[in-house]
Design a protein around this motif. Structure first.
Motif, PDB file in Angstrom:
ATOM      1  N   TRP A 255       0.839  -1.208   0.000  1.00 30.33           N
ATOM      2  CA  TRP A 255       0.000   0.000   0.000  1.00 30.33           C
ATOM      3  C   TRP A 255       0.872   1.255   0.000  1.00 30.33           C
ATOM      4  CZ3 TRP A 255      -4.628   1.815  -0.951  1.00 30.33           C
ATOM      5  CH2 TRP A 255      -4.976   3.077  -0.470  1.00 30.33           C
TER       6      TRP A 255
ATOM      7  N   VAL B 143      -8.761   2.441  -0.682  1.00 34.17           N
ATOM      8  CA  VAL B 143      -8.699   1.305   0.241  1.00 34.17           C
ATOM      9  C   VAL B 143      -9.936   0.434   0.078  1.00 34.17           C
ATOM     10  CG1 VAL B 143      -8.795   0.631   2.670  1.00 34.17           C
ATOM     11  CG2 VAL B 143      -7.205   2.396   1.946  1.00 34.17           C
ATOM     12  N   GLU B 144     -11.095   1.082  -0.016  1.00 30.01           N
ATOM     13  CA  GLU B 144     -12.312   0.277  -0.124  1.00 30.01           C
ATOM     14  C   GLU B 144     -12.553  -0.219  -1.552  1.00 30.01           C
ATOM     15  OE1 GLU B 144     -15.362   4.127  -0.191  1.00 30.01           O
ATOM     16  OE2 GLU B 144     -14.890   3.120   1.681  1.00 30.01           O
TER      17      GLU B 144
ATOM     18  N   PHE C 292      -4.849   3.107   5.081  1.00 27.19           N
ATOM     19  CA  PHE C 292      -4.898   1.644   4.952  1.00 27.19           C
ATOM     20  C   PHE C 292      -5.450   0.982   6.212  1.00 27.19           C
ATOM     21  CE2 PHE C 292      -2.725  -2.548   3.980  1.00 27.19           C
ATOM     22  CZ  PHE C 292      -3.428  -2.778   2.815  1.00 27.19           C
TER      23      PHE C 292
ATOM     24  N   ARG D 184      -8.970  -0.362   6.153  1.00 30.41           N
ATOM     25  CA  ARG D 184      -9.300  -1.476   5.277  1.00 30.41           C
ATOM     26  C   ARG D 184     -10.245  -2.450   5.984  1.00 30.41           C
ATOM     27  NH1 ARG D 184      -6.724  -6.262   5.061  1.00 30.41           N
ATOM     28  NH2 ARG D 184      -7.016  -7.526   3.210  1.00 30.41           N
TER      29      ARG D 184
END
Lengths: 194, 156
Positions: free
Chosen positions: A22, A59-60, B38, B41
């Motif tokens: 990420w 992220v989603e 992140f 998530r």
């Protein structure tokens, strides 16, 4: 994971929860997000909000992103839309002075496609750099240093003869033109809207 | 724009310089916020769809600047039979949960990346309200017996 790893590696790894993958995606595309925000002339605080929203949405969205190469287009579209939303939403709370002729354009104005294309092209150039072998990439980056480095300094840092810098630069640029990232840039490098 | 293959070496180097410079312009603040995203998530959240945002209506900015009182921004999220309407009125968020399948107690949670979650109960008609909401990214989680719904993030 490194920012130079291919998206086909980074995206599935991030989807599985790999923070370093990420981070690599973030490092790679933050300049594109920042460039699009800058073109929309948002305040610094609104720009921060838009940037954070784009990453939260990514992220989603990772689970739905089956084609990693669609990521740059998705980021461009999402960032632009979020800029337009914020510009419109803020204009409701901060009325524009009609006497200020530039003001209305600033809030109502979308950014020309050519500017988005230019931002995406600079992204492709960074991608292309990432595709080069480390030695050639480092040479190009040293040659791009501002203020410029002297050739003997570059020679010492990379441990290569001064005489090979010019020819290596030419070969590196030739290889850059053949990278996947730049070969993908056709007449419409952006492709379909996600 | 010129195809990179048609640029000579010096022109290509000039474009590369601009591309690399853009990379150096990224602020640590944005980088850290992006990395931290992140932690949000979630693998199995039932994501609603942002069906409508009045801020994106054609000419929204122009219209509202013409009328200082401009209508509040409204956002509509949908998943299945559930609709979540949010109206942004200054720093207040007014909302309504509409469930075609029937009414019932619902909890609405406001999530912000940099603040603790805030939860309120929707009233019998599905209405709820959050006050003192600062601008920035936000999303909503609606939970009711049997289901929950998470909206996409939006900048409010």
């Amino acid at each position: 994971m490194e920012t130079t790893d291919p998206l086909a590696t980074l995206v599935p790894a991030a989807r599985e929860g790999d923070q370093s993958a990420w981070n690599a995606i973030v490092d790679r595309f933050l300049p594109l997000v920042g460039a699009i925000i800058r073109r929309h002339r948002l305040s610094e605080a609104d720009g921060d909000d838009v940037s954070q929203t784009v990453w939260l949405r990514l992220v989603e969205h990772l689970g739905a992103l089956r084609e990693p190469d669609a990521l740059p287009g998705w980021i461009r579209t999402t960032t632009r839309n979020e800029c337009l939303r914020v510009l419109a939403a803020r204009s409701r709370t901060r009325p524009v002075d009609p006497q200020d002729s530039g003001g209305l354009d600033a809030v109502a104005g979308d950014v020309a496609d050519t500017e988005l294309l230019a931002a995406e092209r600079r992204q492709a150039l960074r991608e292309a750099l990432a595709e080069l072998p480390a030695g050639r990439r480092e040479l190009l980056l040293l040659l791009l240093t501002d203020p410029p480095l002297a050739y003997d300094e570059i020679s010492a840092r990379l441990d290569i003869p001064i005489g090979s810098i010019g020819p290596t630069r030419a070969r590196a640029l030739e290889q850059l033109r053949r990278t996947r990232a730049l070969r993908g840039l056709g007449p419409d490098p952006v492709g379909g809207v996600v | 724009m010129t195809d990179p293959n048609e640029l000579n070496d010096d022109e290509l180097m000039a474009e590369l310089a601009a591309a690399v410079e853009e990379e150096a312009a990224v602020s640590d603040r944005r980088r850290n916020a992006a990395r931290m995203a992140f932690t949000w998530r979630t693998v199995d959240a039932e994501l609603a769809e942002l069906l409508h945002d009045s801020a994106l209506d054609a000419g929204a900015a122009v219209r509202s600047s013409g009328s200082p009182s401009g209508a509040p921004r409204t956002l509509t999220f949908v998943r299945g039979a559930i609709t979540l309407e949010i109206e942004v009125d200054g720093d207040a968020l007014l909302g309504e949960v509409v469930d075609d399948a029937g009414a019932g107690p619902a909890t609405v949670t406001l999530q912000r990346p940099d603040a603790d979650d805030r939860s309120v109960e929707a009233d019998a008609s599905g209405f709820f309200r959050f006050d003192g909401v600062e601008p920035g990214p936000a999303r909503f989680v609606v939970t009711r017996e049997g289901w929950s719904l998470t909206t996409p993030w939006a900048t409010i």
